[in-house]
Design a protein around this motif. Structure first.
Motif, PDB file in Angstrom:
ATOM      1  N   ALA A   1      -6.935  -1.851  12.788  1.00  0.00           N
ATOM      2  CA  ALA A   1      -6.393  -0.777  13.626  1.00  0.00           C
ATOM      3  C   ALA A   1      -5.419  -1.350  14.630  1.00  0.00           C
ATOM      4  O   ALA A   1      -5.596  -2.481  15.092  1.00  0.00           O
TER       5      ALA A   1
ATOM      6  N   SER B   1      -5.409   3.111  18.209  1.00  0.00           N
ATOM      7  CA  SER B   1      -6.733   3.010  17.594  1.00  0.00           C
ATOM      8  C   SER B   1      -7.394   1.670  17.869  1.00  0.00           C
ATOM      9  O   SER B   1      -8.573   1.479  17.574  1.00  0.00           O
TER      10      SER B   1
ATOM     11  N   SER C   1      -6.300   4.870  11.784  1.00  0.00           N
ATOM     12  CA  SER C   1      -4.911   5.087  12.164  1.00  0.00           C
ATOM     13  C   SER C   1      -4.623   6.574  12.318  1.00  0.00           C
ATOM     14  O   SER C   1      -5.078   7.394  11.525  1.00  0.00           O
TER      15      SER C   1
ATOM     16  N   TYR D   1       1.523   6.905  12.389  1.00  0.00           N
ATOM     17  CA  TYR D   1       0.790   5.790  11.820  1.00  0.00           C
ATOM     18  C   TYR D   1       1.538   4.481  12.028  1.00  0.00           C
ATOM     19  O   TYR D   1       2.722   4.372  11.718  1.00  0.00           O
TER      20      TYR D   1
ATOM     21  N   THR E   1      -0.350  -1.138   9.998  1.00  0.00           N
ATOM     22  CA  THR E   1      -1.678  -0.743   9.520  1.00  0.00           C
ATOM     23  C   THR E   1      -1.593  -0.234   8.090  1.00  0.00           C
ATOM     24  O   THR E   1      -2.406  -0.608   7.235  1.00  0.00           O
TER      25      THR E   1
ATOM     26  N   THR F   1      -8.914   8.871  10.052  1.00  0.00           N
ATOM     27  CA  THR F   1      -7.540   9.264  10.287  1.00  0.00           C
ATOM     28  C   THR F   1      -7.496  10.740  10.649  1.00  0.00           C
ATOM     29  O   THR F   1      -8.530  11.360  10.844  1.00  0.00           O
TER      30      THR F   1
END
Lengths: 281, 281
Positions: free
Chosen positions: B151, B155, B200, B204, B208, B226
């Motif tokens: 992450a 995150s 994520s 995004y 990642t 997510t």
DNA sequence: TATGGATTGGAATTATTATTTCATATTCCC
DNA sequence: GGGAATATGAAATAATAATTCCAATCCATA
């Protein structure tokens, strides 16, 4: 007729959603109304609800019976229970969930436990947070040239989020990480024109305490988030917050701390913008 | 007789507290009961409440009249309204708080906003989380030799907390950090006998996604957290969770994600203990 | 389009619940 | 301690609400 009757709101909701397709028109109508206005079902009378939903009271009763209840009254109980639950002291719920998880009630119980712990902590902090402290901390941090963020172990996630948020707000900051082993050097740069956000909970990471001591001896003001007035952090801090996080399965929630951390961060951002604007004018 | 009747619970509470001294014994008894068990007043019938409080129904009505209501029913309305209010969709509260914070209502409003966002998110996830997915994810992770945690950015705090918790539970894990720039090498070690927790949210972090792709091409199973089924993470994942976090002042809550992350972590810990125990027997 | 079954509306009935009443007890003041 | 005012308990009554019932309507199917 001898179907299992839903005892709790979530099951009921699922049952209704499940059968939605196969319900007669008027029954479907009241079903939709019930899910949209659960509070009305909880408090209204059969007649008033029926009127609001545009059906006859008898339809309402048929709806209840179709779900396996023996009448409107027992259906209504579920809607009332929901309000009670939601409102029932989270502490009690946590107790119950802990017992459940202990008894090996599956992983959903664990999840519910963490959610409840988080909710409890949030409830708690919004009751106990002192507005004056918040203002004070924000002013202090807003004046800082660089904000140092100091936290280890369990509190470290909060520190990383603060650093992320400060970065996005374009506020100069320095996360004091232990990875590179250069903490002492990093700390040496801090001056009284800077400020520190330090976070530590029992058992206090010795490194955090040591670093806080050093940095406070350099005259750098500290805003601390910790869990009791006996915390060693509290003595070094210019302003400190007591945050009681509920724990579950041996791990504490971070929600309350996170909320406070974000309020500080965004608060500083706002304060700086205000100050800048005022200077221009 | 022509006193103002309290329209909301807080006023009512104040009124009762104020007159407590001057109330007759039985009335005081029901008054105390009412403040201690407001939910019962909201839902009970005059008879049932009176019984619980140890008085006659008529006393209950006299109590209501003494406060200026014309009967028990209108007193009860206030107690019901209170439950409605409290329960009023967090969304609405959030809206209100956002407006307030926009209007420059001070830092307390910001704090309240973050608390409300966290609560909303928690509410939301406990409604939508799928038990089967949770079980599946935990089984998958419990079998892994090493759990990789992936992450970035927003995150990242969650990842660090997962890593911390896994460590405390003595579960082998590896946090994929970008600091040292050795991610590619780290990832290359992962095998199908391992597993990944990837987190994520939109937007995004490209790194990642890239890393998730690589690692999934190596046959390593991925559990993703997510924010929508369109998330690029979802396509690489063996199991994925959709978590909708409410945001405030441009920053999203992490509470729901945290709760899920902890449930996964502790769930894996439990599952391993169970398996170990079963093997012995 | 006719027919049977399911669905619905509306009034009648029954049950439940709030309120009133009145006899009795308690309290407070002279 | 006596008497008026106030408070309380218990049952009767009035109001309100849930439920049932039956006729009317709708809908699918042949």
């Amino acid at each position: 007729m001898d179907e299992r009757i839903p005892r709790d709101f979530e099951t009921l909701r699922a049952t209704i959603l499940d059968r939605r397709e196969s319900l007669p028109k008027r029954i479907a109508q009241i079903a939709a109304y019930a899910l949209d206005n659960p509070d009305d079902i909880a408090f209204g009378t059969a007649a008033s609800i029926a009127a609001s939903a545009g059906v006859q009271p008898s339809t309402l009763i048929r709806f209840a019976q179709q779900l396996g209840f023996d009448g409107f009254t027992s259906l209504q109980q579920v809607f009332r229970e929901r309000l009670r639950e939601r409102n029932s002291s989270y502490d009690e719920r946590l107790q119950a969930l802990r017992a459940k998880a202990e008894g090996g009630a599956g992983h959903r119980a664990i999840f519910d436990g963490f959610v409840a712990a988080a909710s409890t902590s949030l409830n708690d902090i919004s009751r106990t947070l002192d507005d004056a402290h918040l203002e004070e901390a924000i002013s202090l941090l807003a004046k800082a040239q660089t904000i140092y963020v100091l936290a280890k172990r369990r509190s470290y996630p909060v520190a990383t989020y603060i650093a992320y948020a400060l970065g996005k707000l374009k506020i100069r900051n320095q996360l004091i990480e232990s990875a590179a082993g250069l903490n002492a050097e990093m700390i040496a740069f801090a001056t009284p024109a800077d400020a520190v956000i330090a976070i530590s909970f029992s058992p206090y990471a010795p490194a955090t305490i040591e670093e806080a001591r050093t940095i406070s001896e350099q005259g750098v003001p500290i805003v601390a988030i910790t869990d009791s007035s006996f915390s060693p952090l509290a003595q070094f801090a210019r302003v400190w917050f007591e945050v009681a996080e509920a724990d579950f399965a041996g791990f504490r929630s971070l929600s309350a701390t996170m909320a406070l951390a974000m309020a500080l961060t965004v608060g500083v951002g706002e304060k700086r913008r205000d100050t800048a604007r005022r200077r221009k004018a």
